[in-house]
Design a protein around this motif. Sequence first.
Motif, PDB file in Angstrom:
ATOM      1  N   ALA A   1      11.084  -9.773 -16.239  1.00 40.63           N
ATOM      2  CA  ALA A   1      10.991  -9.438 -14.821  1.00 40.63           C
ATOM      3  C   ALA A   1      10.712 -10.697 -13.996  1.00 40.63           C
ATOM      4  N   PRO A   2      11.058 -10.686 -12.721  1.00 43.20           N
ATOM      5  CA  PRO A   2      10.785 -11.862 -11.880  1.00 43.20           C
ATOM      6  C   PRO A   2       9.302 -12.065 -11.585  1.00 43.20           C
TER       7      PRO A   2
ATOM      8  N   VAL B   1      -4.310   2.127 -13.851  1.00 40.35           N
ATOM      9  CA  VAL B   1      -3.505   0.940 -13.561  1.00 40.35           C
ATOM     10  C   VAL B   1      -2.540   0.710 -14.720  1.00 40.35           C
ATOM     11  N   THR B   2      -1.271   0.522 -14.388  1.00 43.80           N
ATOM     12  CA  THR B   2      -0.240   0.300 -15.394  1.00 43.80           C
ATOM     13  C   THR B   2       0.592  -0.910 -14.992  1.00 43.80           C
ATOM     14  N   GLU B   3       0.809  -1.809 -15.927  1.00 46.16           N
ATOM     15  CA  GLU B   3       1.728  -2.916 -15.659  1.00 46.16           C
ATOM     16  C   GLU B   3       3.140  -2.414 -15.917  1.00 46.16           C
ATOM     17  N   ILE B   4       3.913  -2.276 -14.846  1.00 46.61           N
ATOM     18  CA  ILE B   4       5.242  -1.671 -14.964  1.00 46.61           C
ATOM     19  C   ILE B   4       6.348  -2.714 -15.089  1.00 46.61           C
ATOM     20  N   ALA B   5       6.030  -3.972 -14.847  1.00 46.05           N
ATOM     21  CA  ALA B   5       6.998  -5.064 -15.023  1.00 46.05           C
ATOM     22  C   ALA B   5       6.226  -6.313 -15.386  1.00 46.05           C
ATOM     23  N   CYS B   6       6.837  -7.152 -16.222  1.00 47.01           N
ATOM     24  CA  CYS B   6       6.143  -8.351 -16.705  1.00 47.01           C
ATOM     25  C   CYS B   6       7.147  -9.492 -16.861  1.00 47.01           C
ATOM     26  N   GLN B   7       6.751 -10.667 -16.454  1.00 47.56           N
ATOM     27  CA  GLN B   7       7.634 -11.825 -16.591  1.00 47.56           C
ATOM     28  C   GLN B   7       7.989 -12.086 -18.047  1.00 47.56           C
ATOM     29  N   ALA B   8       7.036 -11.792 -18.943  1.00 53.23           N
ATOM     30  CA  ALA B   8       7.308 -12.013 -20.365  1.00 53.23           C
ATOM     31  C   ALA B   8       8.444 -11.139 -20.871  1.00 53.23           C
ATOM     32  N   ALA B   9       8.644 -10.005 -20.213  1.00 59.91           N
ATOM     33  CA  ALA B   9       9.711  -9.079 -20.598  1.00 59.91           C
ATOM     34  C   ALA B   9      10.963  -9.272 -19.756  1.00 59.91           C
TER      35      ALA B   9
ATOM     36  N   LEU C   1       0.799  -1.218   0.000  1.00 61.14           N
ATOM     37  CA  LEU C   1       0.000   0.000   0.000  1.00 61.14           C
ATOM     38  C   LEU C   1       0.833   1.270   0.000  1.00 61.14           C
ATOM     39  N   ARG C   2       2.145   1.132  -0.143  1.00 63.26           N
ATOM     40  CA  ARG C   2       2.971   2.339  -0.287  1.00 63.26           C
ATOM     41  C   ARG C   2       2.596   3.008  -1.598  1.00 63.26           C
ATOM     42  N   ARG C   3       2.491   4.324  -1.569  1.00 67.20           N
ATOM     43  CA  ARG C   3       2.108   5.017  -2.790  1.00 67.20           C
ATOM     44  C   ARG C   3       3.286   5.132  -3.737  1.00 67.20           C
ATOM     45  N   PRO C   4       3.125   4.806  -5.033  1.00 67.94           N
ATOM     46  CA  PRO C   4       1.883   4.252  -5.564  1.00 67.94           C
ATOM     47  C   PRO C   4       1.668   2.804  -5.135  1.00 67.94           C
ATOM     48  N   VAL C   5       0.412   2.446  -4.964  1.00 65.56           N
ATOM     49  CA  VAL C   5       0.051   1.074  -4.605  1.00 65.56           C
ATOM     50  C   VAL C   5       0.500   0.128  -5.722  1.00 65.56           C
ATOM     51  N   GLN C   6       0.985  -1.046  -5.321  1.00 68.10           N
ATOM     52  CA  GLN C   6       1.409  -2.034  -6.308  1.00 68.10           C
ATOM     53  C   GLN C   6       0.787  -3.399  -6.010  1.00 68.10           C
ATOM     54  N   ILE C   7       0.371  -4.078  -7.063  1.00 72.34           N
ATOM     55  CA  ILE C   7      -0.069  -5.470  -6.994  1.00 72.34           C
ATOM     56  C   ILE C   7       0.963  -6.302  -7.754  1.00 72.34           C
ATOM     57  N   THR C   8       1.413  -7.387  -7.156  1.00 76.60           N
ATOM     58  CA  THR C   8       2.395  -8.260  -7.787  1.00 76.60           C
ATOM     59  C   THR C   8       1.790  -9.647  -8.000  1.00 76.60           C
ATOM     60  N   ILE C   9       1.961 -10.182  -9.188  1.00 78.81           N
ATOM     61  CA  ILE C   9       1.551 -11.562  -9.479  1.00 78.81           C
ATOM     62  C   ILE C   9       2.784 -12.308  -9.990  1.00 78.81           C
ATOM     63  N   ALA C  10       3.278 -13.216  -9.187  1.00 82.65           N
ATOM     64  CA  ALA C  10       4.417 -14.042  -9.581  1.00 82.65           C
ATOM     65  C   ALA C  10       3.905 -15.341 -10.193  1.00 82.65           C
ATOM     66  N   HIS C  11       4.692 -15.912 -11.110  1.00 81.17           N
ATOM     67  CA  HIS C  11       4.291 -17.136 -11.830  1.00 81.17           C
ATOM     68  C   HIS C  11       2.945 -16.893 -12.514  1.00 81.17           C
ATOM     69  N   CYS C  12       2.844 -15.761 -13.181  1.00 83.11           N
ATOM     70  CA  CYS C  12       1.592 -15.287 -13.772  1.00 83.11           C
ATOM     71  C   CYS C  12       1.101 -16.221 -14.880  1.00 83.11           C
ATOM     72  N   PRO C  13      -0.153 -16.661 -14.817  1.00 86.97           N
ATOM     73  CA  PRO C  13      -0.643 -17.591 -15.839  1.00 86.97           C
ATOM     74  C   PRO C  13      -0.868 -16.941 -17.208  1.00 86.97           C
ATOM     75  N   LEU C  14      -1.076 -15.629 -17.254  1.00 88.15           N
ATOM     76  CA  LEU C  14      -1.371 -14.984 -18.531  1.00 88.15           C
ATOM     77  C   LEU C  14      -0.166 -14.924 -19.461  1.00 88.15           C
ATOM     78  N   CYS C  15       1.023 -14.762 -18.906  1.00 83.13           N
ATOM     79  CA  CYS C  15       2.220 -14.609 -19.743  1.00 83.13           C
ATOM     80  C   CYS C  15       3.218 -15.739 -19.532  1.00 83.13           C
ATOM     81  N   ARG C  16       2.782 -16.812 -18.911  1.00 86.84           N
ATOM     82  CA  ARG C  16       3.687 -17.925 -18.602  1.00 86.84           C
ATOM     83  C   ARG C  16       4.297 -18.488 -19.886  1.00 86.84           C
ATOM     84  N   ASP C  17       5.597 -18.625 -19.882  1.00 86.28           N
ATOM     85  CA  ASP C  17       6.373 -19.165 -21.012  1.00 86.28           C
ATOM     86  C   ASP C  17       6.376 -18.248 -22.231  1.00 86.28           C
ATOM     87  N   ALA C  18       5.891 -17.018 -22.087  1.00 90.70           N
ATOM     88  CA  ALA C  18       5.891 -16.068 -23.206  1.00 90.70           C
ATOM     89  C   ALA C  18       7.083 -15.136 -23.098  1.00 90.70           C
ATOM     90  N   THR C  19       7.476 -14.577 -24.222  1.00 90.68           N
ATOM     91  CA  THR C  19       8.482 -13.521 -24.239  1.00 90.68           C
ATOM     92  C   THR C  19       7.917 -12.360 -25.044  1.00 90.68           C
TER      93      THR C  19
END
Length: 212
Positions: free
Chosen positions: A203-204, A193-201, A148-166
Motif C-alpha cells: 500500500a502507499p 482499531v484495525t490496520e487495513i492497509a500497510c506499506q509492507a503489503a 473523521l469520516r466514519r469509520p475514522v481513519q489514521i494514515t501514516i505514510a513513510h511508516c518507520p515500523l515497516c519501512r523497507d519490509a515486505t
Amino acid sequence: MSPLIYRHSILMHTSNTTDIPRIGPNAIIRVAEALTAQYNNPELTAQIFTTAGLTHYLTALPTQMVPETEVTALAAALRQHLDADAARAVSHDAGQRTGDYLLAHRIPKPAQRVLRLLPPALACRMLLKAIEKNAWTFVGSGHYHFNLRRPVQITIAHCPLCRDATAPQPICDFYVGAFERLCQTLVSRRTQVTEIACQAAGAPACVFELRW
C-alpha cells in the motif's frame, strides 16, 4: 481544548533540536517490556536487540528520543527472530503499554475526564488533533494524517515500523495497540482499531481504521 491535552509531546522527553529524525523511547522500552512479559527469556531479548544493533540498551534502556532507524531496526529484528503472529503480538503489547504510559504520565487527568464525558465522535476529534501536534515524536520522518469520516481513519505514510519490509499482511501492530488503548480509554470502550492497509503489503501508506 486539544492543545492542552498533552503535558509534553506525546512520546518525548526532549525537544526536536536535531535534523536526525527521532522517535520517543517508548518504542524501544515497551518492546523490551513486552518481550519479558511474553517470554521471560533474556537470551531471546538479547538476540533480538543484538540483531537490531541495540546491545547498548541491554544494560540501560533509553531515556531520551532515539534515532528512528533504531525503531525500524528493532521492528525488523522482531520479525526475524519470531514468527509473524508472535512478532505482531509483541508489537501490539508494546503499543498498549505505550498507551498506558501516556495515560499515566503525559495526558493530564483533567483532560482525560473531559474527554470521557464527551460524545465519542467529538472526543475522538479532539484526541486525534492533539496527537497530530506531536506526531513527529512517534512517526519520525513519516507523515501522520487523519480523517473523521466514519469509520475514522489514521494514515501514516513513510511508516518507520515497516519501512523497507515486505509482508503479506499489515504488520504495524505497535500503532494499533497504542491507538486502541488511548481510544478505548478516552473515546469509547468499544473502540476497535484495525490496520487495513500497510506499506509492507504494497500500500502507499499504512491506514488504521477506528470503529466503535
